[in-house]
Design a protein around this motif. Sequence first.
Motif, PDB file in Angstrom:
ATOM      1  N   ALA A  51       0.833  -1.202   0.000  1.00 10.78           N
ATOM      2  CA  ALA A  51       0.000   0.000   0.000  1.00 10.78           C
ATOM      3  C   ALA A  51       0.868   1.253   0.000  1.00 10.78           C
ATOM      4  O   ALA A  51       2.085   1.186   0.165  1.00 10.78           O
ATOM      5  N   GLN A  52       0.206   2.387  -0.165  1.00 15.51           N
ATOM      6  CA  GLN A  52       0.878   3.691  -0.190  1.00 15.51           C
ATOM      7  C   GLN A  52       0.454   4.498   1.025  1.00 15.51           C
ATOM      8  O   GLN A  52      -0.736   4.561   1.352  1.00 15.51           O
ATOM      9  N   ALA A  53       1.412   5.147   1.670  1.00 12.14           N
ATOM     10  CA  ALA A  53       1.117   6.003   2.820  1.00 12.14           C
ATOM     11  C   ALA A  53       0.311   7.216   2.367  1.00 12.14           C
ATOM     12  O   ALA A  53       0.671   7.885   1.403  1.00 12.14           O
ATOM     13  N   ASN A  54      -0.778   7.499   3.072  1.00  7.53           N
ATOM     14  CA  ASN A  54      -1.635   8.635   2.760  1.00  7.53           C
ATOM     15  C   ASN A  54      -1.206   9.873   3.547  1.00  7.53           C
ATOM     16  O   ASN A  54      -1.815  10.918   3.438  1.00  7.53           O
ATOM     17  N   GLY A  55      -0.174   9.729   4.351  1.00 11.26           N
ATOM     18  CA  GLY A  55       0.375  10.798   5.177  1.00 11.26           C
ATOM     19  C   GLY A  55       1.564  10.231   5.918  1.00 11.26           C
ATOM     20  O   GLY A  55       1.954   9.083   5.689  1.00 11.26           O
ATOM     21  N   ALA A  56       2.140  11.016   6.808  1.00 14.31           N
ATOM     22  CA  ALA A  56       3.270  10.528   7.597  1.00 14.31           C
ATOM     23  C   ALA A  56       2.819   9.377   8.500  1.00 14.31           C
ATOM     24  O   ALA A  56       1.760   9.451   9.131  1.00 14.31           O
ATOM     25  N   ILE A  57       3.617   8.315   8.541  1.00 12.86           N
ATOM     26  CA  ILE A  57       3.329   7.157   9.394  1.00 12.86           C
ATOM     27  C   ILE A  57       4.615   6.809  10.135  1.00 12.86           C
ATOM     28  O   ILE A  57       5.634   6.516   9.507  1.00 12.86           O
ATOM     29  N   PRO A  58       4.577   6.842  11.480  1.00 14.64           N
ATOM     30  CA  PRO A  58       5.771   6.490  12.251  1.00 14.64           C
ATOM     31  C   PRO A  58       6.163   5.021  12.040  1.00 14.64           C
ATOM     32  O   PRO A  58       5.332   4.195  11.659  1.00 14.64           O
ATOM     33  N   ALA A  59       7.412   4.713  12.308  1.00 12.03           N
ATOM     34  CA  ALA A  59       7.907   3.345  12.187  1.00 12.03           C
ATOM     35  C   ALA A  59       7.148   2.395  13.112  1.00 12.03           C
ATOM     36  O   ALA A  59       6.821   2.748  14.248  1.00 12.03           O
ATOM     37  N   SER A  60       6.851   1.222  12.610  1.00 10.87           N
ATOM     38  CA  SER A  60       6.231   0.135  13.384  1.00 10.87           C
ATOM     39  C   SER A  60       4.936   0.537  14.092  1.00 10.87           C
ATOM     40  O   SER A  60       4.665   0.097  15.198  1.00 10.87           O
ATOM     41  N   THR A  61       4.135   1.378  13.456  1.00 11.72           N
ATOM     42  CA  THR A  61       2.842   1.773  14.012  1.00 11.72           C
ATOM     43  C   THR A  61       1.880   0.603  13.910  1.00 11.72           C
ATOM     44  O   THR A  61       1.665   0.062  12.826  1.00 11.72           O
ATOM     45  N   ALA A  62       1.297   0.192  15.021  1.00  9.57           N
ATOM     46  CA  ALA A  62       0.474  -1.020  15.059  1.00  9.57           C
ATOM     47  C   ALA A  62      -1.020  -0.758  14.891  1.00  9.57           C
ATOM     48  O   ALA A  62      -1.824  -1.642  15.146  1.00  9.57           O
ATOM     49  N   VAL A  63      -1.409   0.426  14.483  1.00 13.61           N
ATOM     50  CA  VAL A  63      -2.834   0.721  14.320  1.00 13.61           C
ATOM     51  C   VAL A  63      -3.123   1.331  12.950  1.00 13.61           C
ATOM     52  O   VAL A  63      -3.935   2.233  12.818  1.00 13.61           O
ATOM     53  N   CYS A  64      -2.466   0.850  11.935  1.00 14.44           N
ATOM     54  CA  CYS A  64      -2.661   1.390  10.587  1.00 14.44           C
ATOM     55  C   CYS A  64      -3.912   0.802   9.934  1.00 14.44           C
ATOM     56  O   CYS A  64      -4.276  -0.345  10.177  1.00 14.44           O
ATOM     57  N   THR A  65      -4.530   1.605   9.107  1.00 13.24           N
ATOM     58  CA  THR A  65      -5.659   1.176   8.298  1.00 13.24           C
ATOM     59  C   THR A  65      -5.220   1.194   6.839  1.00 13.24           C
ATOM     60  O   THR A  65      -4.563   2.140   6.402  1.00 13.24           O
ATOM     61  N   VAL A  66      -5.578   0.154   6.098  1.00 12.55           N
ATOM     62  CA  VAL A  66      -5.329   0.123   4.660  1.00 12.55           C
ATOM     63  C   VAL A  66      -6.686   0.083   3.967  1.00 12.55           C
ATOM     64  O   VAL A  66      -7.465  -0.853   4.174  1.00 12.55           O
ATOM     65  N   ASN A  67      -6.990   1.122   3.199  1.00 16.29           N
ATOM     66  CA  ASN A  67      -8.258   1.187   2.488  1.00 16.29           C
ATOM     67  C   ASN A  67      -8.297   0.082   1.438  1.00 16.29           C
ATOM     68  O   ASN A  67      -7.405  -0.008   0.601  1.00 16.29           O
ATOM     69  N   PRO A  68      -9.335  -0.779   1.455  1.00 12.24           N
ATOM     70  CA  PRO A  68      -9.385  -1.918   0.541  1.00 12.24           C
ATOM     71  C   PRO A  68      -9.676  -1.550  -0.915  1.00 12.24           C
ATOM     72  O   PRO A  68      -9.565  -2.394  -1.796  1.00 12.24           O
TER      73      PRO A  68
END
Length: 70
Positions: free
Chosen positions: A21-38
């Motif tokens: 997937a592609q980051a939709n904004g800044a995402i910190p390393a090893s963030t465990a609460v990410c959402t990936v739009n299907p």
Amino acid sequence: VSQSRYGQQVFGSDGKLYVYAQANGAIPASTAVCTVNPTTFLATSSGGAYTSPATAMAAGDRAWFCKASV
């Protein structure tokens, strides 16, 4: 995996499911609460079941996001 495309899914040797997937904004390393739009395969750093890679990401960066397969 070479020639990766958005939404591609694979199981890793660690038993986790990975989605490209592609980051939709800044995402910190090893963030465990990410959402990936299907639909768009854009990832955000809130409210989901995916974990970001071990390096920080900026908007537009592409990577494999993982989650437990069970």
